[in-house]
Design an enzyme around this catalytic site. Sequence first.
Site, PDB file in Angstrom:
ATOM      1  N   HIS A 240       0.684  -1.310   0.030  1.00 30.70           N
ATOM      2  CA  HIS A 240      -0.159   0.038   0.358  1.00 30.70           C
ATOM      3  C   HIS A 240       0.809   1.710  -0.179  1.00 30.70           C
ATOM      4  O   HIS A 240       2.012   0.950   0.474  1.00 30.70           O
ATOM      5  CB  HIS A 240      -1.063  -0.299   1.052  1.00 30.70           C
ATOM      6  CG  HIS A 240      -2.018  -0.858   1.043  1.00 30.70           C
ATOM      7  ND1 HIS A 240      -3.209  -0.782   0.739  1.00 30.70           N
ATOM      8  CD2 HIS A 240      -1.901  -2.543   2.030  1.00 30.70           C
ATOM      9  CE1 HIS A 240      -3.697  -1.776  -0.273  1.00 30.70           C
ATOM     10  NE2 HIS A 240      -3.044  -2.580   0.964  1.00 30.70           N
ATOM     11  N   LYS A 663     -13.393   3.369   8.258  1.00 26.43           N
ATOM     12  CA  LYS A 663     -13.838   4.577   7.099  1.00 26.43           C
ATOM     13  C   LYS A 663     -15.324   4.693   7.039  1.00 26.43           C
ATOM     14  O   LYS A 663     -15.979   5.730   7.170  1.00 26.43           O
ATOM     15  CB  LYS A 663     -12.689   4.629   6.073  1.00 26.43           C
ATOM     16  CG  LYS A 663     -13.326   5.795   4.888  1.00 26.43           C
ATOM     17  CD  LYS A 663     -12.774   5.086   3.087  1.00 26.43           C
ATOM     18  CE  LYS A 663     -13.175   6.284   2.650  1.00 26.43           C
ATOM     19  NZ  LYS A 663     -14.255   6.024   2.032  1.00 26.43           N
TER      20      LYS A 663
END
Length: 1000
Positions: A240, A663
Amino acid sequence: MLSARVAAKAAIRVASRGRSSSRLAALRCAPAAVASESSTRLISNATGKNLSSINEPNPSLFKFPAAGLGNDEQTNTEAQSVIDSQLRADVRAMGSLLGKIIREHEGQEIFDKVEKMRSLAKEWREAGAGRNLSRAPEADSTFSSMSEFASSLSSSELFLISRAFTHFLALSNAAESHHRGRKLRQAVTTDPTGGIGAFSTKHDSCGGVVPKLVSESGVEAKDVWEALSTQTVELVLTAHPTEVNRRTLLAKKKRIQELLTEADFDRAAGSVTPYKQKDIDDCLEMIISGIWQSDEVARQKPTPITEADRGVLVIESILWETLPTFLRKLDATMRSSLGDEYDLPLTATPIKISSWMGGDRDGNPNVTPNVTREVCLSNRAKAASIIGADLATIYSKLSITNCSDELREIVGDTREPYREFLEPMMDKLKRTADWAREELDAVHNGGPRNEPDGDIYLNKADLIDELMLMHQSLYETGNEIIADKMLTDIIRNVSTFGLTLVQLDIRQESDRHAEALDCITRYLGLGSYSQWDEPTRLSWLQKELSSHRPFLRPGEWNNDSDIFSATAVDTLETFRMIAEQHDDSLGAYVISQATSASDVLAVLLLQRDAGVKKPLRVVPLFETLDDLHGAADTMDTLFSLPAYKGSIGGKQEVMIGYSDSAKDAGRLAASWAQYETQEKLAGVAAKYDVDLSFFHGKGGTVGRGGNPATFNAILAHAPDTVNGYFRVTEQGEMINQNFGHHDRAERTLDIYTAAVLAEKLTERPRPTEEWRNVMKRLSDVSCEAYRGIVRGDERFVPYFRSATPELELSSLNIGSRPAKRNATGGVESLRAIPWNFSWTQTRLNLPTWLGVGEAINEVLNSDDADTLRTMYAEWGSFQTTVDLVEMVLAKSEPGIAAHYDKILVKDEMAKELGQHVRKIHAETENNVLDLTGHTTLSEDNVTLRQLMQVRNRYVDCLNILQVETLSRLRSSEDEVEQKKLNDALLTTITGIANGMGNTG
């Protein structure tokens, strides 16, 4: 021209780069030729003056009076004090060497500006950083001076001064990482329990957990042995865009830690010569000078292949040596604590390493089928070469003439049977590496692929059998020590890493599979799969899975571009690529955004249609809050289908998405949903007699499910959900933090292993019904408060995009994957990584705490207040969650976030939202302190408080410089100026990441 002295040192360094059993010998710099009396730096007492950490005269690792290290007459407290003081001395020495180098290469004026800004930041902190109301005017005035000073700098100066603070924090990180190993060594050598000294006896180490289970918890030795022999921690490396440090610089920082270790040993010996001191100090200065004169800014985005190369580098350079060392210590600990008969089986795999690098195509169009082919072949070539080199070392030493009858029957009447047996093995490994490289060239050049001729290694079991035969032969002939010293490590490495170093997972989003099947059904005249409802899809998928009838010939999808879209072709080619792979190249097929049973059956069918002989296990990933809540029903449906149940062999893996659920709903609501979902899924699996395991998709930050206290985090999982198997992602910068150095890597493996063992054999409280009701209330209130801001306030998106560097992140070369799944989407399409990354940069850390304060406040002001306090005191899972939020609040700095708003947010309504959010932050701090009973945030975490006290002033400077850089970037139209500012921006991002300890 290089001086003779420098040239000689360089030549010796080049000559010493080979592998060595002594890492220090392999990595230390060459000795200086002559040490003049004037430049010799003796061990001397510190002056006691309050010197700058980057401006101490005559910096040296030997200035601190550490000669008492290891003295038997010292108490543990005194020894610990000396060790902690040595950390400060190391940071001061390296920081001052950096300051010296800055003066030499950039001039006194730049150095003075660095010092000016550092001094202002220090004054601001001493005045309370805006938190001490009685000194608020003084703090505000100092902060304004910092901001004005930054605005007076040229763009080139912004870059240089940002580099200074960034490199100082990176050096501090290297010193702190080394210091953890130093403290661990001290704990092992001063162990009052009389342990064998393989590990420390800390509560989160195998050296503490294994004997405690037997002596204090009453667990039978056989049960502990069986648990350790069968458990597995599988670490999945993922690429990532959160590792913002370049590979070149990481290697130099690794060398720094080696020098720090050498200095430790020399100080402990108490007789280090002036010559040796100067040699080490000069080597350190050389490396720091090389760091300063290197370009730390990535000039191009990494490709998925370069990311994959970086991933396996940690195996080649660290874990190939560290893992067998760790397993030796684990074996010794088991024998010592459980009895000699309870050793670790040679082929046991308590640790496994897998990877997504080169296999994760979710939202990343750069990961093509050929990319995955290349990564798999490259890994095979590397593995064969590494194993071949190890066998060559064994060959050179194993000249014994007697062997077992079984081995003699194979090699015949030869004088050196083991060498005779090893020669064809080494030849076969060389052919394996050559074949993999030839295939790699064919993929690169689009040439024909060749099937292996059978005289190469494709299955690790073949190689392990041969190694075990030699090991057994040595045992049978009375050479047990030789067997253990020469063959045990390579057997364990091959058992763990195989012939591929890592197994690659394939990951793709569910919509891509539905699209591919839709193209197939329309091509075959069956209708549109995409328009079918779920029952229709399930009926058709089950029928086709039972028929074993292929839909298409390989490549037939290229014949009709009107029906088969480019993305559908890519998906079908991916399954074709999977069918080509040999044993152990690939691991799981992970379906992101999985919401239904048909999402899983679709992947099974596409594998079958592509002719995959050994289908990859299909792992649905449940990410959002709704997905988590529906996961149990989805898996219940799947397990009830004979076509599916019969295909999984009684085993199922499910991935839990920590990042996206947090999130989506906020950290508190997501944590409870993850906990309950795993409980419910375990119940469904038990109902159908399925062996269920979980794959935990966690990131480095708390907002993405991370927890620096790994041991506590694993024990915080719901009971009966880990069961001796823990698969988890290691993402971004966490790979380097956890595995970038041998000592740190060994400690990481130790913590994971101890935690999974303790989780299985330790009784922990289960939440009562009353606690569950309170958790539901907390979850509902926090989710509503979180979404009310993030989704419900129309000011939020403009505020987020202007108050953070989110928009600029996509232009920086720190990852191959786009920041968004949908390039035109809003915050909802933004990946969890840049979402958390952006808030960490501004020091607000909003995703972790937003909604938590409101939930705690509501319950504390209700009849459930006492229950909530009891939950915190007695339920480890809940306490871990609250403590994590408290830690993040302690690391947050709303005064810095306010500065981002003041300079960068132009919309007045958005500014008002920023003020409101910071007010919520302050209230959340108070509510968390009320619940925990603490007077200051994280008051029990002394280490964190000490580290942040030192780091804050440097990170503060970088934040001020970042705000100034962003302000200029957003208004500049000059391409030359933009380039300078982009370099400065990435430098500040790296520095803040280093200072905060994690990025995303």
